[in-house]
Structure formats: C-alpha cells, structure tokens
Design a protein around this motif. Structure first.
Motif, mmCIF file in Angstrom:
data_model
loop_
_atom_site.group_PDB
_atom_site.id
_atom_site.type_symbol
_atom_site.label_atom_id
_atom_site.label_comp_id
_atom_site.label_asym_id
_atom_site.label_seq_id
_atom_site.Cartn_x
_atom_site.Cartn_y
_atom_site.Cartn_z
ATOM 1 N N LEU A 1 11.707 8.599 -11.429
ATOM 2 C CA LEU A 1 11.315 9.323 -12.618
ATOM 3 C C LEU A 1 11.769 10.898 -12.392
ATOM 4 N N GLY A 2 12.761 11.071 -11.399
ATOM 5 C CA GLY A 2 13.181 12.577 -11.155
ATOM 6 C C GLY A 2 12.244 12.987 -9.956
ATOM 7 N N HIS A 3 12.252 14.244 -10.005
ATOM 8 C CA HIS A 3 11.580 15.003 -8.780
ATOM 9 C C HIS A 3 10.331 15.165 -9.218
ATOM 10 N N VAL A 4 9.355 15.207 -8.353
ATOM 11 C CA VAL A 4 7.795 15.767 -8.809
ATOM 12 C C VAL A 4 7.893 17.228 -9.013
ATOM 13 N N ARG A 5 7.056 17.349 -9.980
ATOM 14 C CA ARG A 5 6.618 18.935 -10.414
ATOM 15 C C ARG A 5 5.430 19.134 -9.972
ATOM 16 N N ARG A 6 4.247 18.321 -10.194
ATOM 17 C CA ARG A 6 3.022 18.525 -9.912
ATOM 18 C C ARG A 6 2.236 17.243 -9.556
ATOM 19 N N ILE A 7 1.147 17.375 -8.695
ATOM 20 C CA ILE A 7 0.461 16.161 -8.400
ATOM 21 C C ILE A 7 -1.104 16.830 -8.720
ATOM 22 N N ALA B 1 0.627 -1.217 0.003
ATOM 23 C CA ALA B 1 0.144 -0.068 0.052
ATOM 24 C C ALA B 1 0.876 1.116 0.096
ATOM 25 N N ILE B 2 2.214 1.148 -0.137
ATOM 26 C CA ILE B 2 3.098 2.150 -0.294
ATOM 27 C C ILE B 2 3.883 2.151 -1.384
ATOM 28 N N GLN B 3 3.609 3.370 -2.316
ATOM 29 C CA GLN B 3 4.639 3.859 -3.323
ATOM 30 C C GLN B 3 5.606 4.774 -2.933
ATOM 31 N N TRP B 4 6.929 4.825 -3.386
ATOM 32 C CA TRP B 4 7.885 5.572 -2.854
ATOM 33 C C TRP B 4 8.587 6.253 -4.105
ATOM 34 N N ILE B 5 8.440 7.711 -4.134
ATOM 35 C CA ILE B 5 9.178 8.254 -5.186
ATOM 36 C C ILE B 5 10.514 8.706 -4.621
ATOM 37 N N ARG B 6 11.467 7.982 -5.388
ATOM 38 C CA ARG B 6 12.844 8.507 -4.731
ATOM 39 C C ARG B 6 13.770 9.110 -6.100
ATOM 40 N N PRO B 7 14.024 10.304 -5.971
ATOM 41 C CA PRO B 7 14.572 10.997 -7.067
ATOM 42 C C PRO B 7 16.124 10.389 -6.990
ATOM 43 N N ARG B 8 16.582 10.076 -6.111
ATOM 44 C CA ARG B 8 18.010 9.642 -6.074
ATOM 45 C C ARG B 8 18.057 8.545 -4.929
ATOM 46 N N GLU B 9 19.141 7.686 -5.279
ATOM 47 C CA GLU B 9 19.424 6.701 -4.110
ATOM 48 C C GLU B 9 20.531 7.076 -3.201
ATOM 49 N N SER B 10 20.430 6.646 -2.121
ATOM 50 C CA SER B 10 21.402 7.173 -0.980
ATOM 51 C C SER B 10 22.203 6.090 -0.321
ATOM 52 N N ARG C 1 -5.116 15.430 -9.556
ATOM 53 C CA ARG C 1 -6.176 14.446 -9.097
ATOM 54 C C ARG C 1 -5.904 12.912 -9.669
ATOM 55 N N ASP C 2 -5.508 12.882 -10.776
ATOM 56 C CA ASP C 2 -5.419 11.608 -11.357
ATOM 57 C C ASP C 2 -3.862 11.312 -11.695
ATOM 58 N N GLN C 3 -3.062 12.197 -11.676
ATOM 59 C CA GLN C 3 -1.523 11.605 -12.045
ATOM 60 C C GLN C 3 -0.485 12.534 -11.314
ATOM 61 N N ILE C 4 0.727 11.958 -11.087
ATOM 62 C CA ILE C 4 1.774 12.724 -10.666
ATOM 63 C C ILE C 4 2.759 13.016 -11.639
ATOM 64 N N ILE C 5 3.031 14.169 -11.868
ATOM 65 C CA ILE C 5 4.004 14.596 -13.046
ATOM 66 C C ILE C 5 5.319 14.777 -12.496
ATOM 67 N N LEU C 6 6.122 14.206 -13.194
ATOM 68 C CA LEU C 6 7.716 14.098 -12.564
ATOM 69 C C LEU C 6 8.598 14.548 -13.842
ATOM 70 N N GLU C 7 9.773 14.774 -13.499
ATOM 71 C CA GLU C 7 10.685 15.315 -14.579
ATOM 72 C C GLU C 7 10.717 14.389 -15.643
ATOM 73 N N GLU C 8 10.614 13.093 -15.563
ATOM 74 C CA GLU C 8 11.121 12.166 -16.505
ATOM 75 C C GLU C 8 9.818 11.306 -16.886
ATOM 76 N N GLY C 9 8.591 11.846 -16.726
ATOM 77 C CA GLY C 9 7.521 11.161 -16.993
ATOM 78 C C GLY C 9 6.256 11.303 -15.951
ATOM 79 N N SER C 10 5.344 10.364 -15.837
ATOM 80 C CA SER C 10 4.218 10.592 -15.026
ATOM 81 C C SER C 10 3.735 9.042 -14.833
ATOM 82 N N VAL C 11 2.965 9.082 -13.329
ATOM 83 C CA VAL C 11 2.199 7.678 -12.916
ATOM 84 C C VAL C 11 1.039 8.050 -12.229
ATOM 85 N N PRO C 12 0.335 7.251 -12.562
ATOM 86 C CA PRO C 12 -1.101 7.631 -12.099
ATOM 87 C C PRO C 12 -1.284 7.659 -10.517
ATOM 88 N N THR C 13 -2.323 8.386 -9.895
ATOM 89 C CA THR C 13 -2.593 8.577 -8.786
ATOM 90 C C THR C 13 -4.280 8.512 -8.509
#
Length: 463
Positions: free
Chosen positions: A298-304, A208-217, A306-318
């Motif tokens: 897919l890089g940093h989040v640019r905008r969320i 139930a958890i999605q993790w957006i990680r622009p970089r690995e540490s 209601r139905d998608q998360i827009i990132l630097e290198e693409g988008s994913v549904p929400t």
C-alpha cells in the motif's frame, strides 16, 4: 588551536571508497595521503551497520586491492552453502582497522584523522577537542561523500511514530529482551531482506512476520557472482547477459530472459518488480523469504499509531505487542553527475557496472598513472547509482563502452588483469574448461550486437 600540514592528497572519508582509492595511490605513486573521517574508525557505513549484516558478494572481491579479506573458503552450511564466504560486520570492521593500522600508517606516507568534520578548502576540525587543521593539498582533495547514502541503522525512520509504539532500526531486533507478538518489517531493500532472513533463521515463524514492501525488487543470483573455482559460472553469467541484451525486443523482454536463466530473481512470481539496486542473494534465501505470506503493498508508511499503520494507499491494523522494524531509507544517493576528475578535486562516483571496491580502486590507479584530467574523464565517465530496471542497462552499457578504451593503457590494463578485486582476473586459469570455452564463444557472438541493442532499448525507453 589550528595546525597546518602538507599533503599530496586529502581524502575525505575512510569508508570502502576512500580506503580503496588510498591503497591504489600508495601502490602506484609516491604520494603522501591524509585521510579525514567523521567516524571513530575506518570502515564507513560498516561502523553503523546492524550486527547480523554480511557482504552480499564474496569476501575476496571486497576491500583494498593489496590486502586480502577472508580465507577464500566455501561455506558448508546456511543460506550461503556452496558459495564463497561472506564477511560479517565484525570481520569487515577488523579488516579496515588492520589495513589502516598495519598497512597504511606504518609506511609513513599516510596521516589519519578520525572523529573530524571536513569543512572545505583543506580545513577540518575535531569533533572531540578544540583542535583544527588546515591542509596544504599539493595535488587533489578526494571527496568520497558525494554519493553517500543513508543507512537505516544510522538514520531516523522516514515516517512518524506515535508515543508508545515499539519501533526499532534493523539492528534493534538483535538485542530485544521481550519476545514480541509479531514483527512488522518496513522496507523493500537489502536491509529488509536481511532482517527477514535473520528472523527466520532464528526460528521466528513466517506467520509472525508482516512485510511492508512499497516496491518489488529484482535480485541478482549469487550463483553467477562467484570467484576462483566457481568463476566458470560467473563467466557463463556474462554470456547469459550479453545474449539476452543482444536478442531482447524490449526492456521487459530482456528482464524476462534473464529471469528464465535464473540470473535475475524475484520474491513474488506474480508481481513484476520495478526496483533494481543490484543486491545479490542466494536461491536458498529466496526460498526462505517466500515463506512470508503477509505482505502489504500500500505504498510507503506515513505514520505508525498504536493501533494502525497508515500508508500512502490505506492502513492496516497493528498492536502494542508488535515490534516494528525500520528498514527504510533512501539508500545510495543519486546527486547530479559531475566530472570525477577536475583540477584539485576527485569526486568519487560509479562509472561502470560491477563490484564497488573494484571501481573505487581503479579510480585511484587512473589518478596515479594517467597525466591529464581530460584523459581520465574519457576513461571513467560517471553514472548514477542504479535504482530502476533501465539503470541496469545504462550501467552495463557504460562498462562495455569504456572497457576497451581503458585496456589501451598498459599500467591500468595490467592492474585490472591482476587485482583480486576484479572477479574476472583469474578466468585464464579456466579457459580450457568446456563451460568457459562455450561461454567465451557466446560472448564473442553477442558482444557487439548487445551494445547496439542496449543503445536502442535505452533510447526507446527514454522517448
């Protein structure tokens, strides 16, 4: 109404840096100190922190030198089992309040002005009333805000959020009343890690958890960062680092050697990290985090929307039933370096690889016991806070290069060998243990070669 006052030092900021510095001044000099802070209570960023955050280092190595934090207890349960206790946010807030109210103020040499903005030139004003003050500073202003960063709980998300989207800071998940369909954790640093671990500990399914990680540490293994009865492992970790630094043929090879020894940890064994912030985690936390398989790179989040998360290198549904958790911020600031000690001014910055409060307190001892700014700056040249792998090498080298010089000053050397903030202060108690004797010999064999090779590796990377 403006009031004038006299003080030897005016410290701007009552966080970990300001409190540790003030404590050292009070202990090692007869100076009077005025502390000005914009927050309502001492503790700095801990006042703004999310409710489930804990130290990522043992409590006994944090705070001010003269007042212990915690009970020196080893945890028996949870992801910190087997290691020394980690103070939570409520304990840390109470600790700094105790230091101020029971230790600083009763002595009569400290004046404290919360809820005030410092405007420069000794002038500060109340955020609540009409009063202002002008301090005649006889010695120095101590600026602890120069490298102050932004924490997610006290800063807006660095992306746009459309109307109707459920988005909360890290602390918001501790007080939600309606169970979301799922959680999206946004960020790759310590705050995001804490949020994920806390949710899993509360029984939230990893699916139930999605993790957006622009970089690995890279993360530091807590096993090698323990005081007191576990200090032999800490000392062994020093030997591991110096041997790797002496033998490595490249920065990549050095990092690989440290991972093989489990000094460095990474969440995804298939992705080579590029970020290094120096945060410490346990292997138990690592195993929890590896349960989360839905990772977006897919890089940093640019905008969320209601139905998608827009990132630097693409988008994913929400979806509208998703709780988006903002754990993204710039973290520690990296402004241009400047001398720490100047006429009339101390600009607090890191100057060695190590525990933060140990550094801040040492700066106070240096200011109180040495007689010239040139001498102080030679012993404490500033470095930038670490962000990438090379920064770890540079910071570690800085500490090695200046440790010998600082040891030549008796007052400073005596303090460093005895303060509880220095994790190695008690190593003499364990010197007869085979693991400590072995580590000592390895450190002696590798020390000089490590310094030379670090210089070479850093220069090669910069070329």
């Amino acid at each position: 109404m403006n009031e004038e006052l006299e003080t030897d030092y005016l410290i701007v900021g009552a966080g970990a840096a300001g409190m540790a510095f003030a404590d050292s001044l009070l202990t090692h000099s007869n100076a009077s100190v005025t502390i000005v802070d914009r927050r309502h209570a001492p503790g700095g960023h801990w006042i703004d922190a999310y409710p489930y955050v804990r130290l990522h280092q043992p409590s006994s190595l944090y705070g001010v030198s003269s007042v212990p934090l915690g009970q020196n207890a080893i945890d028996g349960t949870g992801t910190n089992a087997g290691f020394y206790e980690l103070a939570g946010v409520d304990e840390i807030r109470a600790y700094y309040s105790h230091v101020m109210q029971r230790h600083f103020l009763p002595g009569g040499r400290v004046r404290y002005f919360p809820n005030c903005d410092y405007l420069g030139d000794g002038h500060f004003i109340s955020r609540l009333g009409q009063k202002s003050w002008t301090a005649n500073v006889r010695r120095k202003v101590v600026d602890t805000t120069y490298t102050e960063g932004a924490v997610p709980g006290a800063s807006a998300p660095p992306f746009e959020v459309a109307d109707g989207v459920h988005c909360v800071p890290a602390g918001g998940i501790a007080s939600i009343t309606d169970r979301p369909e799922r959680f999206v954790i946004i960020g790759a640093g310590k705050t995001a890690l804490d949020a994920c671990v806390w949710l899993l500990e509360q029984g939230v399914s990893a699916s139930a958890i999605q993790w957006i990680r622009p970089r690995e540490s890279w993360w530091l293994n807590r096993r090698f960062h323990q005081p007191n009865d576990l200090l032999p492992d800490f000392y062994q970790g020093m030997a591991v680092q110096l041997e790797a630094m002496a033998q490595a043929t490249s920065i990549e090879d050095l990092v690989s050697r440290l991972e093989i020894e489990k000094f460095f940890l990474r969440i995804d064994p298939d992705i080579v990290p590029t970020m290094f912030r120096g945060a410490v985690i346990s292997e138990a936390e690592l195993e929890l985090l590896r349960q989360i398989k839905d990772v977006i790179r897919l890089g940093h989040v640019r905008r969320i929307e209601r139905d998608q998360i827009i990132l630097e290198e693409g988008s994913v549904p929400t979806s509208e039933g998703t709780m988006h958790v903002h754990c993204a911020s710039k973290g520690l600031s990296r402004p241009p370096l400047r001398p720490i000690f100047e006429p009339g001014l101390v600009t607090v910055q890191p100057f060695l690889w190590g525990f933060a409060c140990y550094q801040f307190a040492m700066l106070g001892v240096v200011e109180a016991t040495l007689d010239s700014d040139d001498k102080k700056n030679r012993l404490c040249p500033p470095i930038a806070y670490w962000d990438v792998n090379t920064d770890y090498l540079s910071a570690f080298l800085s500490g090695l290069a200046n440790e010998h010089a600082r040891a030549a000053y008796p007052d400073l050397a005596h303090w460093a060998k005895n303060t509880r903030l220095n994790p190695l202060c008690g190593i003499k108690l364990y010197r007869d243990l085979p693991i400590v004797a072995d580590a000592h010999e390895r450190i002696k064999r590798s020390g000089m070669a490590a310094v030379g090779n670090l210089v070479k590796l850093i220069r090669t990377k910069a070329a």
